[in-house]
Design an enzyme around this catalytic site. Structure first.
Site, short mmCIF file in Angstrom:
data_model
loop_
_atom_site.label_atom_id
_atom_site.label_comp_id
_atom_site.label_asym_id
_atom_site.label_seq_id
_atom_site.Cartn_x
_atom_site.Cartn_y
_atom_site.Cartn_z
N SER B 191 0.83 -1.20 0.00
CA SER B 191 0.00 0.00 0.00
C SER B 191 0.87 1.26 0.00
O SER B 191 1.74 1.39 -0.88
CB SER B 191 -0.93 -0.05 1.22
OG SER B 191 -1.98 0.86 1.10
N ARG B 261 -12.03 6.27 9.39
CA ARG B 261 -11.52 4.91 9.55
C ARG B 261 -12.54 3.87 9.07
O ARG B 261 -12.18 2.86 8.47
CB ARG B 261 -11.17 4.65 11.02
CG ARG B 261 -10.63 3.27 11.31
CD ARG B 261 -9.36 2.99 10.54
NE ARG B 261 -8.68 1.78 11.02
CZ ARG B 261 -7.59 1.28 10.46
NH1 ARG B 261 -7.04 1.90 9.43
NH2 ARG B 261 -7.03 0.20 10.93
N ASP B 356 -8.36 -7.29 -4.22
CA ASP B 356 -8.03 -5.92 -3.81
C ASP B 356 -8.68 -4.93 -4.78
O ASP B 356 -8.27 -4.85 -5.93
CB ASP B 356 -6.51 -5.74 -3.79
CG ASP B 356 -6.07 -4.37 -3.26
OD1 ASP B 356 -6.92 -3.49 -3.06
OD2 ASP B 356 -4.86 -4.21 -3.04
N HIS B 389 -7.71 -5.57 -0.02
CA HIS B 389 -6.44 -4.86 0.10
C HIS B 389 -5.64 -5.35 1.30
O HIS B 389 -4.41 -5.41 1.27
CB HIS B 389 -6.72 -3.36 0.19
CG HIS B 389 -5.49 -2.51 0.22
ND1 HIS B 389 -4.53 -2.56 -0.76
CD2 HIS B 389 -5.05 -1.59 1.13
CE1 HIS B 389 -3.56 -1.70 -0.46
NE2 HIS B 389 -3.85 -1.11 0.66
N ASP B 390 -6.33 -5.69 2.37
CA ASP B 390 -5.66 -6.17 3.58
C ASP B 390 -4.91 -7.49 3.37
O ASP B 390 -4.17 -7.92 4.27
CB ASP B 390 -6.69 -6.37 4.71
CG ASP B 390 -6.77 -5.14 5.61
OD1 ASP B 390 -5.98 -4.20 5.40
OD2 ASP B 390 -7.63 -5.12 6.51
#
Lengths: 657, 657
Positions: B191, B261, B356, B389-390
């Protein structure tokens, strides 16, 4: 931060603006006083009516009662004498009753679905009577949390009871009855509107002839709920929210509502659409500013969208509508989708958009699967369009023709009262052979404009039976069978153009891939399953054919015979892979999907050894003469039709929840 | 709303906590005082150092200067005597210097990349010396907007200058120098960390032997910027934000940061992962509560994530980091990606994850394309993993083996100082024939464990040349050629397992589909392009082969001869589609991708008539003997190798921006 007296319950005030009083005549579709725009309904006026007065309160799903309820609505076109041409449009989260036309000649914006509603458009106001109302809980005139609670003389705020999609439908139903309509020709809407369509079709099956749920779902995914939750959090955490009681104060949760709208807006577009529209363009300067002002065009756009929304929409309605969408869950309500869909009696046209990631096509396909399993009349198209979830508000090219064809066919059936028989196959759709998956026409065919194998297959099919045509192309075979044999047909194909042609000729069709759609069909749910010139493109032949045998009483397969003498000649004596009229593709230049080549004997071996099925009939034909070949068929026939069936006794697998 | 004295610049305070003083010895990797966890670096301690003191300020990209800058960092493993085993890890938006291990024995959480860093793990602390620092602008110890501005003795707040990815790298570079390292073995990160990797490799090409940009991009898309903008808006519009000056007040923009968040968290997960983790589950009750409390599990989860983040992260840092990511744009900076990548000298391992959608694989592929066009050494894998994405923080199965193999090979090359020669092909990878695309081994082959056509192809290739192997499978041929002919090779294949095997054996490979990747290669950029047993699966044969002729000086093609006599026999006299050892698949049961069947003559016709290319060599072989067939080859050879080349004079197309 935007806040001030202009937010003091303007939603309450707007209810009194420009409304027709009950009893006043609604405006006609024709434009008054100025030349009508091409395809526009022209100037329109919003009307209102009050229901659930006195003791007759609406019993809500949450257990509370609500009344009186004012409903704001618009109508376009005229109700015919049979009162069978009424279509109810259902709006999405930020929509309202104003679906088409303009309120004033100088309005810069038309109604939210103006591209689809008007003379000659998909919802043709010269044929149909169109109704659209602001949903219960809204802030555009219909009773919602900004309305005055008669008990307290104060705006409801968060004391407004929680409403659901079904509650919205109850209010619409009262409106439809009020307008003197017993049965709607159709209910149609996208997103939250599509949820209402589903609720209508399930709970009032006899009052909706056709259901058009567009870009919608039987239940939001976790991600969908998550995005809604972020929007609600932004509003609820805004210090100006005052637990929803901001109406009579000078502060308004503008920041929270704007952020909610910004998040929403991203989810309504696709990544591709945003890229095309904004890319990484900067708003003004060539260089970076190195501050926290809006700098990229996309930031400015989102900010602008947020501000516009704050000016026209009520934060509480955002909370109520988003929660109503989160709560909508047909699986929870009915145990399973199959049970929910079993209750419907409408013809369905389900539409999704391939770039929609908020209400992804998969969710529409779940609806379609349930409808197919429940043996309902359904057509489905996943339209290729880059605009994401918003596509239903923007795409007209495919959507209009689909809807227009589907509505006309439904209306004709409704009027003839003989569903499935009075199907008109337009000359135009017949004359479009090039859209078929396979381009195979015997040059000497005696059936002009039809494929030789179609006529042969038609002979094998009993009248009044049910037929599933896999790889149906533009639906020629099914149209022929519907017309001449009164069958009830269902097609599966991939081409968008084919789906439109099917809709226009009254053939029900779903845009599915053959290789993975078979499991949704119930055991022996069709008398015949037809695989006409489609075996070549099947990837998992044994498993798919086993499924077909499970689904149909008989399976009819036609394909070109790979071992036709011309091919053998080339291969044996020239040492080259066979190419001839029926297999016209060279090894390096054939369609992507074409993978299987087999001879008559290959297929017979396969039926016997792999499928262990019963060979009911074999019709080797010559495409030149259109006649059966009796001498050495694996050598002299260039085409073959097989009928095969299960050997088993046909014990039926249970389908359902 | 969360606010109160606990937010009074705790980030400033945390800087003094538990830090080693300069000069103090860093802790060793071994656990002290308690048994080491398997694969863990054990107890670690954060260190700090101060740079850019006095007049030596850091000149930032925005034009301002900044100093002094404190940097907080951790190290694991030992720097070897050659000082060539140092790896710099770069963290993402919410990360910090604490990449692995625990600070205290009772810490419930390990460092952010603990699954990848430790003895025997991907970043093996028994082999390598790992460094990780908190980025410039951070709130976990390194100087950022919560730090005290020495000029005012107050926290910087929004007076902190805007920082960029390059500024972060400048500070890291000072740290690396400070640690006595001239050249990093590798820079790796996901990222925002991946952006730093790219900046390192472009601006300091001689200081990074290997670059591992993971789940990252050369520039965020409009959608990526839009999500960042929403997060910033939520913070900036929070009434407690006080233009960033909240540190010494009792109010903190907790609501805005939490909403930021929450949005972020949705984008880090995939729809599938959220569905699996939460679905539509309710937090407590069976029935709906009909209020605006958190009700669905996914709401509770997001709310919880928001609260956790508010407790540990600084709202201003969120603004600065997200803006640094938005600003990162290699195309803007260098004119085009090709120009940017041309400056690098590292070996690249680019990794993306198919689920992702925030940093979609397409963006990694753009990086890879630019590296290939610039003729750089790059490997690429798009790992199949559902966590969005994680994934880069969660997936170890494929990622670890890829990284571990790639690092080991790079380190070996660095040590041997002879890149491309000292390639060890492990016995293990040789013994895995089943992973090859085609399972074709002559049973009488004299080359145990190798394909007959590989040995034949190897004979055709000159030493020290360059080879592009399309459909390279597990890279056997390239490994063989690298070892015996000292070629510089590049492979293209699809299988994840194959990519891992290639990385482990030092073969550079990209996970691309052959049908649409060719345009990225420059004209005549390889001496040989090899298509070994791969022609069968190509979809657009003429266009792909034309591209191959453009890219390679010579094109080597091997495939099974469809007109081998056994096939002809079956077809002609049995009337069945041919099946034999080299073409072992029946019509109904062949691999999805296998579509083309052609004879030696078919291919010759094609080369002459369609490609209009020059036939350099034809080697018909018998897979039984492994020898060339001279008598009636189209009849007696079951296998053939062709060498073809352009007829043109080879005027070279310009590639670049």
């Amino acid at each position: 931060m935007k806040s001030g007296p202009e937010h003091n319950n303007k939603f309450e005030i707007s209810r009194d603006r420009d409304l027709l009083q009950p009893g006043e005549a609604p405006p006609s579709s024709e434009n008054k006083g100025q030349a009508a725009e091409e395809g526009s309904v022209g100037l329109v006026q919003t009307q209102y009516v009050k229901f659930f007065k006195g003791e007759d309160k609406l019993r809500l799903e949450c257990g509370e009662s609500l009344g009186p309820i004012e409903v704001v609505y618009e109508t376009y076109g005229r109700l015919n004498d049979q009162r069978d041409n009424a279509i109810l449009l259902l709006h999405a989260l930020s929509g309202d009753a104003h679906a088409a036309g303009r309120h004033k000649p100088d309005d810069t914006k038309c109604g939210w679905w103006d591209i689809m509603v008007g003379p000659g458009k998909a919802f043709d106001t010269e044929r149909y009577f169109i109704i659209c109302s602001n949903c219960l809980g809204g802030c555009m005139g219909t009773t919602g949390s900004s309305s005055i609670n008669p008990a307290t003389k104060e705006p409801y705020g968060l004391s407004f009871p929680m409403i659901t999609i079904s509650d919205m439908v109850e209010v619409q139903r009262r409106l439809v009855e009020h307008l003197g309509i017993e049965k709607l020709l159709a209910a149609a809407g996208g997103s939250m509107g599509g949820m209402q369509v589903l609720d209508w079709a399930i709970r009032y099956p006899d009052q909706v002839a056709a259901a058009l749920p567009i870009a919608t779902t039987a239940r939001l995914s976790a991600q969908g709920i998550a995005f809604d939750a972020v929007g609600r959090n932004a509003i609820l955490r805004d210090e100006n929210f005052q637990e929803g009681g901001y109406y009579r104060t000078s502060r308004y949760p503008a920041g929270g509502l704007a952020v909610a709208r910004m998040v929403g807006h991203i989810t309504y577009l696709s990544e591709e659409a945003m890229h095309t529209k904004f890319g990484r363009r900067l708003r003004q300067s060539q260089g970076y500013r190195y501050d926290f002002e809006n700098e990229f065009s996309v930031e400015t756009y989102l900010d602008h969208q947020g501000s516009l929304f704050v000016d026209r929409f009520d934060a509480n309605t955002y909370l109520y509508f988003s929660k109503a969408m989160d709560y909508f869950d047909l699986v929870r309500q009915y145990g399973c989708l199959h049970e929910a869909m079993s209750r419907t009696k409408s013809r369905f046209l389900v539409i999704s958009f391939n770039s929609d990631w908020l209400f992804p096509p998969r969710q529409s396909q779940e609806l379609v699967n349930a409808l197919l399993t429940a043996d309902k009349d359904v057509s489905y198209c996943n339209i290729n369009c880059p605009y994401g979830h918003d596509s239903f508000l923007l795409e007209t090219k495919v959507q209009s023709r689909l809807i227009s064809g589907f509505l006309r066919q439904t209306h004709e059936r409704l009027q003839s009262d003989k569903p499935g028989i009075q199907v008109s196959v337009s000359a135009e759709s017949r004359a479009r052979p090039e859209t078929a998956t396979y381009h195979w026409y015997g040059p000497g065919s005696i059936f002009t404009g039809e494929r030789v194998d179609h006529r042969q297959i038609a002979r094998l099919i009993e009248p009044d039976s049910t037929v599933l045509d896999l790889g149906c192309g533009d639906g020629q075979l099914l149209a022929l069978l519907q017309k001449e044999k009164n069958i009830r047909g269902m097609g599966v194909t991939l081409g968008e153009e084919d789906i439109v042609t099917c809709a226009e000729s009254g053939v029900s069709v779903v845009q599915y891939n053959l290789d993975n759609c078979m499991s949704i069909f119930a055991d022996k749910s069709y008398d015949y399953v037809v695989l006409s010139q489609t075996l070549q493109v099947i990837r998992q032949v044994p498993s798919v054919l086993r499924e077909l045998l499970r689904v149909g009483e008989q399976l009819i397969v036609s394909f070109p015979n790979f071992a036709y003498w011309r091919g053998r000649w080339q291969f044996t004596f020239k040492g080259r892979a066979p190419v001839w009229k029926n297999l016209p593709y060279t090894w390096f230049d054939k369609p992507d999907e074409s993978v299987n080549y087999m001879s008559i004997l290959d297929f017979e071996d396969f039926v016997r050894e792999q499928l262990k099925a019963r060979l009911v009939k074999r019709i080797p034909i010559s495409s030149r003469t259109g006649r059966q070949v009796r001498l050495l068929p694996n050598f002299f026939a260039d085409e073959v039709i097989f009928v095969i069936a299960d050997k088993s006794d046909g014990s039926v697998r249970q389908t359902g929840c």
